[in-house]
Design an enzyme around this catalytic site. Sequence first.
Site, PDB file in Angstrom:
ATOM      1  N   ARG A   1      -8.966   1.364  10.325  1.00 27.59           N
ATOM      2  CA  ARG A   1      -8.559  -0.031  10.436  1.00 27.59           C
ATOM      3  C   ARG A   1      -9.599  -0.863  11.171  1.00 27.59           C
ATOM      4  O   ARG A   1      -9.420  -2.059  11.323  1.00 27.59           O
ATOM      5  CB  ARG A   1      -7.255  -0.092  11.217  1.00 27.59           C
ATOM      6  CG  ARG A   1      -6.027  -0.377  10.345  1.00 27.59           C
ATOM      7  CD  ARG A   1      -4.920  -0.595  11.287  1.00 27.59           C
ATOM      8  NE  ARG A   1      -3.701  -1.120  10.807  1.00 27.59           N
ATOM      9  CZ  ARG A   1      -2.682  -0.435  10.316  1.00 27.59           C
ATOM     10  NH1 ARG A   1      -2.798   0.849  10.096  1.00 27.59           N
ATOM     11  NH2 ARG A   1      -1.559  -1.029  10.036  1.00 27.59           N
TER      12      ARG A   1
ATOM     13  N   ARG B   1      11.369  -6.770   3.900  1.00 26.55           N
ATOM     14  CA  ARG B   1      11.231  -5.311   3.769  1.00 26.55           C
ATOM     15  C   ARG B   1      12.293  -4.586   4.621  1.00 26.55           C
ATOM     16  O   ARG B   1      12.520  -4.942   5.770  1.00 26.55           O
ATOM     17  CB  ARG B   1       9.825  -4.914   4.243  1.00 26.55           C
ATOM     18  CG  ARG B   1       9.557  -3.435   4.102  1.00 26.55           C
ATOM     19  CD  ARG B   1       8.098  -3.147   3.983  1.00 26.55           C
ATOM     20  NE  ARG B   1       7.332  -3.437   5.193  1.00 26.55           N
ATOM     21  CZ  ARG B   1       6.018  -3.297   5.262  1.00 26.55           C
ATOM     22  NH1 ARG B   1       5.340  -2.895   4.213  1.00 26.55           N
ATOM     23  NH2 ARG B   1       5.386  -3.561   6.382  1.00 26.55           N
TER      24      ARG B   1
ATOM     25  N   ARG C   1       0.064  -8.839  13.827  1.00 24.59           N
ATOM     26  CA  ARG C   1      -0.530  -7.853  12.912  1.00 24.59           C
ATOM     27  C   ARG C   1      -1.490  -8.523  11.926  1.00 24.59           C
ATOM     28  O   ARG C   1      -2.533  -7.973  11.600  1.00 24.59           O
ATOM     29  CB  ARG C   1       0.574  -7.125  12.131  1.00 24.59           C
ATOM     30  CG  ARG C   1       1.319  -6.125  12.984  1.00 24.59           C
ATOM     31  CD  ARG C   1       2.579  -5.669  12.298  1.00 24.59           C
ATOM     32  NE  ARG C   1       2.323  -4.809  11.165  1.00 24.59           N
ATOM     33  CZ  ARG C   1       3.217  -4.562  10.214  1.00 24.59           C
ATOM     34  NH1 ARG C   1       4.399  -5.128  10.252  1.00 24.59           N
ATOM     35  NH2 ARG C   1       2.923  -3.756   9.225  1.00 24.59           N
TER      36      ARG C   1
ATOM     37  N   ARG D   1      11.852  -2.650  10.365  1.00 24.10           N
ATOM     38  CA  ARG D   1      10.933  -2.096  11.363  1.00 24.10           C
ATOM     39  C   ARG D   1      10.673  -3.132  12.444  1.00 24.10           C
ATOM     40  O   ARG D   1      10.531  -4.309  12.151  1.00 24.10           O
ATOM     41  CB  ARG D   1       9.592  -1.741  10.692  1.00 24.10           C
ATOM     42  CG  ARG D   1       9.572  -0.395  10.062  1.00 24.10           C
ATOM     43  CD  ARG D   1       8.390  -0.172   9.156  1.00 24.10           C
ATOM     44  NE  ARG D   1       7.116  -0.709   9.636  1.00 24.10           N
ATOM     45  CZ  ARG D   1       5.974  -0.575   8.966  1.00 24.10           C
ATOM     46  NH1 ARG D   1       5.938   0.066   7.818  1.00 24.10           N
ATOM     47  NH2 ARG D   1       4.861  -1.091   9.436  1.00 24.10           N
TER      48      ARG D   1
ATOM     49  N   LYS E   1       0.834  -1.214   0.000  1.00 21.81           N
ATOM     50  CA  LYS E   1       0.000   0.000   0.000  1.00 21.81           C
ATOM     51  C   LYS E   1       0.868   1.264   0.000  1.00 21.81           C
ATOM     52  O   LYS E   1       0.566   2.223  -0.681  1.00 21.81           O
ATOM     53  CB  LYS E   1      -0.857   0.076   1.274  1.00 21.81           C
ATOM     54  CG  LYS E   1      -1.993  -0.865   1.358  1.00 21.81           C
ATOM     55  CD  LYS E   1      -2.926  -0.501   2.501  1.00 21.81           C
ATOM     56  CE  LYS E   1      -2.299  -0.380   3.873  1.00 21.81           C
ATOM     57  NZ  LYS E   1      -1.720  -1.546   4.480  1.00 21.81           N
TER      58      LYS E   1
END
Length: 246
Positions: free
Chosen positions: A120, A159, A203, A192, A41
């Site tokens: 969310r 990532r 998550r 992260r 996203k």
Amino acid sequence: MAVKRERSTWLKGPKPPCKDKPAAQKRPYRLILLGAPGVGKGTQAEFLVGRLGACHLSTGDIFRAAKSLPDCERTPAIEEALAHMKRGELVPDETVVSLVRERVDCMTCQGGFLLDGFPRTVAQAEALEDILKSQKVKLDAVLNYELPIERVVERIGGRRTCPKCKAVFHVTNMPPKKAGICDHCGAELFQREDDRPESVRVRMEAYARSTAPLTDYYGKKGLLISISADAAPDRVFERTMKLLPS
Ligand code: AMP
């Protein structure tokens, strides 16, 4: 050519004025980006910002910016939000909604907006609807990026993020020219905290439980546009542009 926006208002709160007031767009887009963590996203948001001239408003970015505040400037609500974030859990609705409410100017901006990571939960979506209604602003569409779970896990695991300019890379799919170093500003890339395996699991559960129901919510309002994210970022962007309302 990407449009770089000054997002101090969005990141810091209502006080600092937006230094780079976006020019009025002929067709200002007001969009929500939905999708599980790792679907890309953020990357699509950057492409969309460049093409549509809208501001990229990410609630995750607000919390990451709050992390670098000195202790004396952190309110108890922010401390609590950061503790939730570190564990990969959702921050309580009241905290997130009050942060967004403080930044209402960004949502009435003539340049339009891309909301990334908010809402969310259905409760947040209802609160957003109230905020927009009170400002007489209408959403154009909700872009829902879809990707099979095993591809999500692979994407998040690789990532790497730049702490300075926020650029995002992937160790195999989109590696930086020099391993571990940001192509744009030369800072050392990092993983992260919430991209580590133990947080990713939490998550994904939070997404399935709280955020996936938003597809029904916006589907019923006729705003949902689902887009397969299982392709290279530029290909996904082409798909997105074809599906945007004119
Ligand atoms: P993101 O960068 O959007 O993945 O957000 C990173 C983290 O910030 C999430 O895992 C949550 O802990 C927190 N967060 C960001 N936006 C929200 C939201 N709208 N509601 C609850 N928590 C959020």
